[in-house]
Design a protein around this motif. Sequence first.
Motif, mmCIF file in Angstrom:
data_model
loop_
_atom_site.group_PDB
_atom_site.id
_atom_site.type_symbol
_atom_site.label_atom_id
_atom_site.label_comp_id
_atom_site.label_asym_id
_atom_site.label_seq_id
_atom_site.Cartn_x
_atom_site.Cartn_y
_atom_site.Cartn_z
ATOM 1 N N PHE A 212 9.164 0.779 -5.108
ATOM 2 C CA PHE A 212 8.945 1.514 -6.346
ATOM 3 C C PHE A 212 8.523 0.582 -7.478
ATOM 4 O O PHE A 212 7.517 0.830 -8.151
ATOM 5 C CB PHE A 212 10.207 2.282 -6.734
ATOM 6 C CG PHE A 212 10.065 3.084 -7.998
ATOM 7 C CD1 PHE A 212 9.459 4.327 -7.982
ATOM 8 C CD2 PHE A 212 10.531 2.597 -9.209
ATOM 9 C CE1 PHE A 212 9.311 5.077 -9.138
ATOM 10 C CE2 PHE A 212 10.401 3.341 -10.377
ATOM 11 C CZ PHE A 212 9.781 4.572 -10.346
ATOM 12 N N VAL A 213 9.284 -0.475 -7.715
ATOM 13 C CA VAL A 213 8.992 -1.312 -8.883
ATOM 14 C C VAL A 213 7.755 -2.186 -8.683
ATOM 15 O O VAL A 213 7.065 -2.513 -9.645
ATOM 16 C CB VAL A 213 10.191 -2.195 -9.301
ATOM 17 C CG1 VAL A 213 11.390 -1.335 -9.655
ATOM 18 C CG2 VAL A 213 10.541 -3.221 -8.247
ATOM 19 N N THR A 214 7.458 -2.556 -7.440
ATOM 20 C CA THR A 214 6.297 -3.418 -7.206
ATOM 21 C C THR A 214 5.009 -2.641 -6.992
ATOM 22 O O THR A 214 3.910 -3.183 -7.177
ATOM 23 C CB THR A 214 6.518 -4.318 -5.971
ATOM 24 O OG1 THR A 214 6.617 -3.497 -4.797
ATOM 25 C CG2 THR A 214 7.767 -5.182 -6.125
ATOM 26 N N GLY A 215 5.125 -1.365 -6.592
ATOM 27 C CA GLY A 215 3.934 -0.600 -6.243
ATOM 28 C C GLY A 215 3.299 -1.063 -4.951
ATOM 29 O O GLY A 215 2.174 -0.669 -4.624
ATOM 30 N N LYS A 216 4.031 -1.874 -4.176
ATOM 31 C CA LYS A 216 3.525 -2.407 -2.910
ATOM 32 C C LYS A 216 4.371 -1.902 -1.753
ATOM 33 O O LYS A 216 5.505 -1.452 -1.947
ATOM 34 C CB LYS A 216 3.547 -3.933 -2.929
ATOM 35 C CG LYS A 216 2.648 -4.574 -3.971
ATOM 36 C CD LYS A 216 2.797 -6.094 -3.937
ATOM 37 C CE LYS A 216 1.868 -6.772 -4.938
ATOM 38 N NZ LYS A 216 0.449 -6.641 -4.521
ATOM 39 N N HIS A 217 3.821 -1.996 -0.543
ATOM 40 C CA HIS A 217 4.544 -1.583 0.649
ATOM 41 C C HIS A 217 5.066 -2.791 1.413
ATOM 42 O O HIS A 217 4.365 -3.795 1.561
ATOM 43 C CB HIS A 217 3.633 -0.766 1.576
ATOM 44 C CG HIS A 217 3.400 0.624 1.102
ATOM 45 N ND1 HIS A 217 2.303 1.377 1.487
ATOM 46 C CD2 HIS A 217 4.114 1.420 0.281
ATOM 47 C CE1 HIS A 217 2.362 2.557 0.917
ATOM 48 N NE2 HIS A 217 3.450 2.610 0.175
ATOM 49 N N VAL A 218 6.307 -2.683 1.893
ATOM 50 C CA VAL A 218 6.842 -3.687 2.805
ATOM 51 C C VAL A 218 6.118 -3.533 4.137
ATOM 52 O O VAL A 218 5.993 -2.417 4.653
ATOM 53 C CB VAL A 218 8.359 -3.496 2.987
ATOM 54 C CG1 VAL A 218 8.900 -4.457 4.040
ATOM 55 C CG2 VAL A 218 9.089 -3.702 1.657
ATOM 56 N N SER A 219 5.641 -4.638 4.683
ATOM 57 C CA SER A 219 4.875 -4.568 5.931
ATOM 58 C C SER A 219 5.647 -5.067 7.145
ATOM 59 O O SER A 219 5.427 -4.591 8.259
ATOM 60 C CB SER A 219 3.583 -5.384 5.802
ATOM 61 O OG SER A 219 3.873 -6.736 5.487
ATOM 62 N N LYS A 220 6.563 -6.023 6.940
ATOM 63 C CA LYS A 220 7.349 -6.575 8.046
ATOM 64 C C LYS A 220 8.764 -6.856 7.567
ATOM 65 O O LYS A 220 8.981 -7.195 6.402
ATOM 66 C CB LYS A 220 6.746 -7.887 8.563
ATOM 67 C CG LYS A 220 5.368 -7.770 9.196
ATOM 68 C CD LYS A 220 4.855 -9.150 9.602
ATOM 69 C CE LYS A 220 3.481 -9.086 10.238
ATOM 70 N NZ LYS A 220 3.515 -8.433 11.556
ATOM 71 N N ILE A 221 9.736 -6.749 8.488
ATOM 72 C CA ILE A 221 11.119 -7.097 8.161
ATOM 73 C C ILE A 221 11.757 -7.861 9.317
ATOM 74 O O ILE A 221 11.365 -7.726 10.477
ATOM 75 C CB ILE A 221 11.973 -5.856 7.833
ATOM 76 C CG1 ILE A 221 12.102 -4.928 9.050
ATOM 77 C CG2 ILE A 221 11.412 -5.111 6.635
ATOM 78 C CD1 ILE A 221 13.106 -3.792 8.846
#
Length: 379
Positions: A212-221
């Motif tokens: 939400f705050v970054t406007g980016k998507h997590v791609s790997k964890i």
Amino acid sequence: MSAKIRLGILGGGGDSLIGVLHRVASAMYDQYEIVGGVFNPNYDDNLAFANKIGIPTDRIYTDFETMIAEETKLPESQRMQVVSVLTPNFLHFPMAKTLLENGFHVICEKPMTTTYDEAKIIKKLVQENESIFAVTYTYTGYPMIRQMRKMITSGAIGKIQKIDARYYQGWINPIIHDKSKRSSTWRLDPKKSGISCCIGDIGTHAFDMVEFVTGKHVSKILADLNYLYDDNQMDIDGTILIRLDENTKGVIRASQIATGEENGLAIRVYGDKGGLKWEQENPNYLYHLEDGTPLRVLKPGHEYNTELSLDGTKLPPGHPEGIFDSMGNIYKGVAKAIKGEAYDHAEFPTVIDGTRGMDFIEKAVDSHKKGNVWVDIDK
């Protein structure tokens, strides 16, 4: 006829904190009228609770199936328009699915479902029916979190270099060490809660907050979870490394055995020009850091904040706003969407956020079980 949105509620009766939170939030901007629902599984308790909170009992139903059958008989101008699902996790999917199939909008507690496959079914139904579907990642409604989002996405701190999201609680500590207690709470029962306790309950809040705050998507964890006891099937603590778009890296730390902690959600984002940090237990303060510049503290209600932040601020500067206000802002955004009014897409988490949250939960458990390896989050 009332111009307010007709709201039904499932669950949240008795002394439920979630129930109070949603009812107060729905009343906050005078946009909703609670017209009925099923607050408790026992009908007598259901009626008694409706009387206690002053809801007419003519649309208090014996069970969910009866509510659907009776509400769909009513004219379009009278039936419930949106239903809030506040039940334990395992009921979210069947209730949300049936509501969507019968033309209702939905406000759903998180996690949205108990599996990623279920979440994708809900997402497809929402898109096919053009329904409004909100998932109550409540903390996204705080004015200073909205301010944080707008500052980061507008480039105020430059290119993101590091993200640190933390959600620490200690509530399960007295339970987990007693075999009888940890075998009896629904939070640690995978049939009722899904495959994860800590990550599913609070880790998903931290995950959503990062996106939400970054406007980016997590791609790997890469996840390392803690179960403490061999007979406990559900994680109660975990550390998860994350990678976002453009190879930005960070960490999500979540725990329900952080002894003495209450509701310690916090997020810090650092860019090449500055940093921002926020803590849920002190939500009116957003800290802005820059090299060679004194620390700045931003607070809600001031003209220097963005339109999105100010829209979610109900009080003059210096008057604390809290979690009820945050949830109220989510209900306000949903009301705009239902009424066809213009709104910022950051005003409430959607089925997309709920679906990504379920993917995150399953991938975190998968990463841990495979020996703490990197796994992909679907785009």
